[in-house]
Write a protein that holds these residues in place. Structure first.
Motif, PDB file in Angstrom:
ATOM      1  N   LEU A  82     -17.159  14.857   2.798  1.00 22.89           N
ATOM      2  CA  LEU A  82     -17.582  13.609   2.433  1.00 22.89           C
ATOM      3  C   LEU A  82     -18.183  12.721   3.312  1.00 22.89           C
ATOM      4  N   GLU A  83     -17.543  12.830   4.791  1.00 20.57           N
ATOM      5  CA  GLU A  83     -18.210  12.296   5.663  1.00 20.57           C
ATOM      6  C   GLU A  83     -19.567  12.624   6.284  1.00 20.57           C
ATOM      7  N   LEU A  84     -19.932  14.190   5.950  1.00 21.25           N
ATOM      8  CA  LEU A  84     -21.394  14.306   5.932  1.00 21.25           C
ATOM      9  C   LEU A  84     -22.096  13.770   4.984  1.00 21.25           C
ATOM     10  N   LEU A  85     -21.770  13.720   3.633  1.00 24.66           N
ATOM     11  CA  LEU A  85     -22.388  13.217   2.589  1.00 24.66           C
ATOM     12  C   LEU A  85     -22.525  11.560   2.697  1.00 24.66           C
ATOM     13  N   THR A  86     -21.596  10.937   3.174  1.00 20.54           N
ATOM     14  CA  THR A  86     -21.421   9.346   2.976  1.00 20.54           C
ATOM     15  C   THR A  86     -21.465   8.589   4.134  1.00 20.54           C
ATOM     16  N   GLY A  87     -21.037   9.421   5.155  1.00 19.81           N
ATOM     17  CA  GLY A  87     -20.646   8.546   6.477  1.00 19.81           C
ATOM     18  C   GLY A  87     -19.341   7.905   6.570  1.00 19.81           C
ATOM     19  N   LEU A  88     -18.356   8.072   5.293  1.00 25.62           N
ATOM     20  CA  LEU A  88     -17.122   7.597   5.537  1.00 25.62           C
ATOM     21  C   LEU A  88     -16.150   8.491   6.066  1.00 25.62           C
ATOM     22  N   ARG A  89     -15.413   8.326   6.984  1.00 23.79           N
ATOM     23  CA  ARG A  89     -14.164   9.265   7.319  1.00 23.79           C
ATOM     24  C   ARG A  89     -13.055   8.591   6.820  1.00 23.79           C
ATOM     25  N   LEU A  90     -12.413   9.125   5.646  1.00 24.34           N
ATOM     26  CA  LEU A  90     -11.578   8.711   4.799  1.00 24.34           C
ATOM     27  C   LEU A  90     -10.034   9.352   5.437  1.00 24.34           C
ATOM     28  N   ASP A  91      -8.936   8.507   5.403  1.00 32.49           N
ATOM     29  CA  ASP A  91      -7.654   9.095   5.786  1.00 32.49           C
ATOM     30  C   ASP A  91      -7.223   9.878   5.077  1.00 32.49           C
ATOM     31  N   VAL A  92      -6.560  10.991   5.428  1.00 36.98           N
ATOM     32  CA  VAL A  92      -5.660  11.923   4.315  1.00 36.98           C
ATOM     33  C   VAL A  92      -4.182  11.454   4.378  1.00 36.98           C
ATOM     34  N   VAL A  93      -3.554  11.163   3.161  1.00 38.64           N
ATOM     35  CA  VAL A  93      -2.090  10.661   3.248  1.00 38.64           C
ATOM     36  C   VAL A  93      -1.389  11.517   2.419  1.00 38.64           C
ATOM     37  N   VAL A  94      -0.061  11.863   2.787  1.00 40.30           N
ATOM     38  CA  VAL A  94       0.809  12.664   1.911  1.00 40.30           C
ATOM     39  C   VAL A  94       1.738  11.607   1.306  1.00 40.30           C
ATOM     40  N   SER A  95       1.617  11.241  -0.131  1.00 41.20           N
ATOM     41  CA  SER A  95       2.194  10.078  -0.547  1.00 41.20           C
ATOM     42  C   SER A  95       2.372  10.271  -2.241  1.00 41.20           C
ATOM     43  N   ASP A  96       3.542   9.899  -2.568  1.00 41.66           N
ATOM     44  CA  ASP A  96       3.673   9.636  -4.021  1.00 41.66           C
ATOM     45  C   ASP A  96       3.650   8.282  -4.686  1.00 41.66           C
ATOM     46  N   ASP A  97       3.242   7.505  -3.816  1.00 40.97           N
ATOM     47  CA  ASP A  97       2.875   6.186  -4.268  1.00 40.97           C
ATOM     48  C   ASP A  97       1.740   5.768  -5.230  1.00 40.97           C
ATOM     49  N   GLU A  98       1.719   4.813  -6.019  1.00 42.42           N
ATOM     50  CA  GLU A  98       0.536   4.363  -6.930  1.00 42.42           C
ATOM     51  C   GLU A  98      -0.792   4.292  -6.108  1.00 42.42           C
ATOM     52  N   PRO A  99      -1.604   5.177  -6.543  1.00 40.10           N
ATOM     53  CA  PRO A  99      -3.003   5.127  -5.779  1.00 40.10           C
ATOM     54  C   PRO A  99      -3.665   3.950  -6.129  1.00 40.10           C
ATOM     55  N   THR A 100      -4.817   3.609  -5.296  1.00 36.89           N
ATOM     56  CA  THR A 100      -5.653   2.413  -5.555  1.00 36.89           C
ATOM     57  C   THR A 100      -6.719   2.759  -6.364  1.00 36.89           C
ATOM     58  N   SER A 101      -7.596   1.752  -6.745  1.00 41.94           N
ATOM     59  CA  SER A 101      -8.555   2.062  -7.620  1.00 41.94           C
ATOM     60  C   SER A 101      -9.736   2.792  -6.889  1.00 41.94           C
ATOM     61  N   PHE A 102      -9.770   2.892  -5.555  1.00 39.46           N
ATOM     62  CA  PHE A 102     -10.946   3.853  -4.931  1.00 39.46           C
ATOM     63  C   PHE A 102     -10.137   4.910  -4.055  1.00 39.46           C
ATOM     64  N   ASP A 103      -9.145   5.308  -4.716  1.00 40.09           N
ATOM     65  CA  ASP A 103      -8.555   6.608  -3.875  1.00 40.09           C
ATOM     66  C   ASP A 103      -8.798   7.963  -4.365  1.00 40.09           C
ATOM     67  N   ILE A 104      -8.781   8.862  -3.830  1.00 43.59           N
ATOM     68  CA  ILE A 104      -9.033  10.286  -4.618  1.00 43.59           C
ATOM     69  C   ILE A 104      -7.844  10.928  -4.380  1.00 43.59           C
ATOM     70  N   VAL A 105      -6.966  11.423  -5.612  1.00 45.75           N
ATOM     71  CA  VAL A 105      -5.859  12.061  -5.684  1.00 45.75           C
ATOM     72  C   VAL A 105      -6.066  13.638  -5.775  1.00 45.75           C
ATOM     73  N   LEU A 106      -5.498  14.365  -5.273  1.00 46.80           N
ATOM     74  CA  LEU A 106      -5.522  15.721  -5.190  1.00 46.80           C
ATOM     75  C   LEU A 106      -4.198  16.156  -5.988  1.00 46.80           C
ATOM     76  N   ALA A 107      -3.918  17.072  -6.893  1.00 47.66           N
ATOM     77  CA  ALA A 107      -2.897  17.420  -7.370  1.00 47.66           C
ATOM     78  C   ALA A 107      -2.649  18.983  -8.090  1.00 47.66           C
ATOM     79  N   ILE A 108      -1.601  19.368  -8.135  1.00 49.81           N
ATOM     80  CA  ILE A 108      -1.510  20.912  -8.802  1.00 49.81           C
ATOM     81  C   ILE A 108      -0.573  20.714  -9.999  1.00 49.81           C
TER      82      ILE A 108
END
Length: 771
Positions: A82-108
């Motif tokens: 995503l950094e290559l495509l957008t310039g944004l370097r996002l934090d990766v967090v391990v959390s079960d908290d409620e995501p925000t409206s601009f987060d990316i959530v990955l789950a199995i």
């Protein structure tokens, strides 16, 4: 109702009021709707609702637990992409908290353990004003979802449209094979192939690791005793496997035995070791078993092991050898893959059914036709020579004698699927339409559905043989998306033109992930008949610009290289690893090459190298190609007399040669002016193979060809030189025309000129475009 229940309700509503993509309602690129390749099974777009926009505050969220531990590795991969495509370097967090409206959530999903191999690639992706959520029924499913995410994100706005996707493949086995044993390939280029597979959801990458040229797997009892051998280290391969696994791509190793075993025999590891039959001798089973174990240990994530088994001189020892290998592989919990290289299906020692069954990759159809394999109960993978077989031209990108290898038209790939077998060469059972229930006995195609055996075909594979590493991405990038579309969603309903538009949009968007550096200028005509990696230019020099097409700031590094630049052997040699810092445009002269990469500001290189080869050859010949049928005629037709409807294309070439792609019979009419290098009697010598040619020479320079100006008629297909004497005046122009009825597999066309001094040369240097 919990949050995830609400999401399900929204999806249902969107199916009713949104714009839905299905097998019966394909979206076109010009519709302005989201475009994904391969086409998802279901895509519901809400064009009037708010999009999800990533910001510096966005995070990639993965859950706690075992699934979260694995997904965190993949999330780190996604962050870099995503950094290559957008310039944004996002934090990766391990959390079960409620995501925000601009987060990316990955789950199995919770039912991941109960799924078969195909449905485990299932994923859902939802995007909107509550963020982005990707749920897979396996880690691979999540990786497919994130590859879709990369294709959808707008690099200018960092936003995704509001939509919902539910998706899974139609075929479980979707693979690409890269030959890394004929010529050396760096680990970096193999990583390029991994990312290419990832971006277009190709599940497996098979590496052809051993052949007569190189034994690339590091096995000390073999590789320590070889000179001039390109070999990886265990550390490199372990890191490569981790790299691929983290991207949802599994590497399948191939040990090609008992044929293609020259380097193994040379090492002295086996005894006896004189030929293929010796390799397959029972006294060598244990030693080969140790080698297999060593490879499985490195490629542990692969459920498959490929033993080759093709083009073998082992005779009656081949089948017992493959049976013994199968026992060894099954003991390690893996499934054996073999080329269709043994005769006489069914073969009792090579089980077609049951827990120990072997999977056969059907490619040539001469050893066992696909219908015979299917009738015998074998499960097969479709790797039919046409259109999945691709070669770079052994020893270079252009074969020095005649052709540039096998590269089938993209449209041929698009009309193929896992059940369709094709062939291009007369004599092969598929080409001869010998298959049962074939409704068209003159098209060189056969479909497993005609005998109701399509459920035994697991999928398909594209094969890239005999290439230099510089061509891997260049030739595979236009083809892999088509392969994926035809195996993932063959019922998507797009025309070929529609699909090409869609694929072009997606490739442009994700190219920074594959090759961060662009080398300009681009080839004006991407279908240039020499090779599209080759950039022709006019004049004494050309200015070359290197551009960072990604959003990651950094330094561009490059290296210059040379290549033969010779008309009689245009061999595109590899370029050294980038060494120089790029500051201003480069100026090149004559034949030269450029290789470039991007290095981050902290000094770490970004994956992905770019190549280009330049030369200012002038065009010397005019070529017209005609449709003359599927088979080479015994007598060369008068190509100039054929109707316009038979004309396929016209182009110019810098030298006189046979077809640059030997994938179909063609009528090739070549015209040029010979500028006489000296006075006196000269000898013209015409050579052809796998085809015939007629040579016309305008002795009297009147612009037409009389009967006595046909110097050679219907040349033989054995490359025996057909000679004719002509009297020339220095500096005068004489029209030359060759009508070439090409054939398979090597449509060689060569014309030599011997002067009064006895000097013999390939004629191209004396040719100019006809006036």
């Amino acid at each position: 109702m919990n949050r995830f229940g609400l999401e399900l309700t929204i999806v249902v509503v969107m199916l009713v009021v949104g714009l839905c993509v299905s097998d019966t309602a394909p979206l076109k690129a010009e519709d302005g709707a989201p475009v994904v390749v391969p086409t998802p099974v279901s895509l519901v777009h809400q064009p009037g609702t708010p999009a999800c926009t990533l910001t510096e505050k966005s995070r990639i969220r993965v859950p706690f637990g075992d699934a979260g531990m694995f997904l965190q590795t993949h999330a780190n991969v996604l962050r870099d992409e995503l950094e290559l495509l957008t310039g944004l370097r996002l934090d990766v967090v391990v959390s079960d908290d409620e995501p925000t409206s601009f987060d990316i959530v990955l789950a199995i999903s919770s039912d991941a353990q109960t799924l078969d191999s195909m449905s485990s690639e299932h994923y859902t992706l939802t995007s909107g004003d509550r963020g982005i959520r990707i749920v897979g029924k396996s880690s691979v499913g999540v990786a497919h979802g994130t590859s879709t995410l990369l294709q959808l994100i707008d690099p200018k706005t960092c936003s995704l449209p509001s939509l919902s996707i539910t998706d899974q493949p139609a075929a479980e086995y979707r693979a690409l094979m890269v030959d890394v044993a004929r010529t050396p390939h760096s680990i970096g280029v193999i990583k390029d192939a991994v990312r290419l597979c990832r971006l277009f959801k190709v599940r497996y990458l098979q590496l052809h690791l051993t052949d007569n040229q190189h034994f690339t797997f590091p096995f000390a009892p073999v590789t320590d005793h070889l000179q001039g051998n390109h070999c990886y280290t265990i550390e490199e391969l372990n890191e490569l496997v981790e790299y691929a696994d983290a991207r949802g791509v599994t590497i399948v190793p191939e040990l090609d035995l008992p044929g293609h075993s020259g380097r193994l025999r040379e090492s002295g590891y086996l005894s006896p070791n004189r030929n293929d039959a010796d390799v397959a001798a029972p006294q060598n089973y244990a030693k080969i078993g140790k080698l297999i174990d060593a490879m499985i240990n490195v490629f542990a994530s692969s459920p498959y092991f490929h033993i080759g088994g093709d083009e073998s001189g082992a005779g009656h020892r081949l089948v017992p050898f493959l049976a013994e290998v199968n026992k060894r592989v099954r003991a390690r919990g893996k499934r054996l893959l073999v080329w269709e290289g043994f005769h006489g299906a069914p073969t009792d020692l090579i089980p077609a059914t049951g827990d120990d069954h072997v999977v056969v990759l059907a490619w040539e159809s001469s050893y066992n036709a696909p219908w015979d394999l299917l009738d015998s109960g074998y499960r097969i993978i479709n790797a039919s020579w046409k259109p999945t077989y691709l070669t770079g031209g052994y020893g270079g990108l252009i074969h020095p004698g005649s052709t540039g290898g096998k590269r089938f038209d993209l449209e041929d790939i698009y009309r193929w699927d896992k059940n369709t077998f094709m062939h291009w060469e007369p004599g092969r059972p598929v080409f001869e339409d010998r298959g049962p229930n074939d409704p068209n006995r003159d098209d060189g195609e056969w479909n497993a559905k005609w005998i109701g055996k399509d459920d035994q075909i697991l999928g398909g594979q594209m094969l890239y043989w005999e290439q230099y590493e510089c061509s891997v991405v260049h030739f595979l990038l236009p083809r892999v998306p088509i392969l994926s579309e035809r195996l993932w969603n063959p019922s998507s309903g797009h025309s070929f033109a529609e699909f090409q538009d869609r694929s072009g949009l997606v490739q442009e968007r994700v190219l920074p992930v594959l090759q961060p550096i662009e080398i300009l200028p681009e080839v004006e005509d991407p279908s240039h008949p020499v090779v599209s990696l080759y950039q022709p230019y006019e004049g004494e020099e050309i200015q070359v610009t290197l551009r960072n097409r990604s959003k990651v700031p950094g330094q561009i590094r490059y290296s210059n290289g040379g290549w033969s630049g010779r008309l009689n052997s245009p061999n595109f040699r590899p370029v050294p690893e980038p060494q120089h810092e790029y500051e201003t445009a480069l100026v090149g002269r004559g034949a030269f090459s450029v290789r470039a990469e991007l290095v981050r500001e902290d000094g770490t290189p970004v994956d992905g190298h770019s190549w280009k080869f330049f030369n200012n050859w002038p065009d010397r010949v005019e070529v017209s190609e005609f449709d003359i049928g599927r088979r080479t005629p015994r007598q060369v037709p008068d190509l100039a007399a054929l109707p316009e409807s038979k004309l396929l294309r016209r182009y110019r070439m810098p030298y006189l040669r046979g077809l640059t792609r030997n994938v179909a019979v063609r009528g090739q009419m070549t015209e040029a002016d010979l500028v006489a290098p000296a006075d006196g009697t000269h000898t013209l010598e015409l050579r052809t193979q796998s085809g015939h040619a007629t040579l016309f020479f305008d002795r009297n320079q009147n612009g037409s060809f009389e009967e006595d100006e046909v110097l050679v008629r219907d040349s033989p297909n054995d490359e025996s030189g057909q000679k004719a004497d002509v009297v020339l005046e220095r500096g005068e122009r004489y029209r030359v025309r060759i009508d070439h009825a090409t054939g398979m597999p090597r449509p060689v066309l060569l014309l030599f000129l011997t002067g009064p001094d006895g000097k013999r040369a390939e004629i191209s240097e004396y040719l100019e475009l006809p006036k």
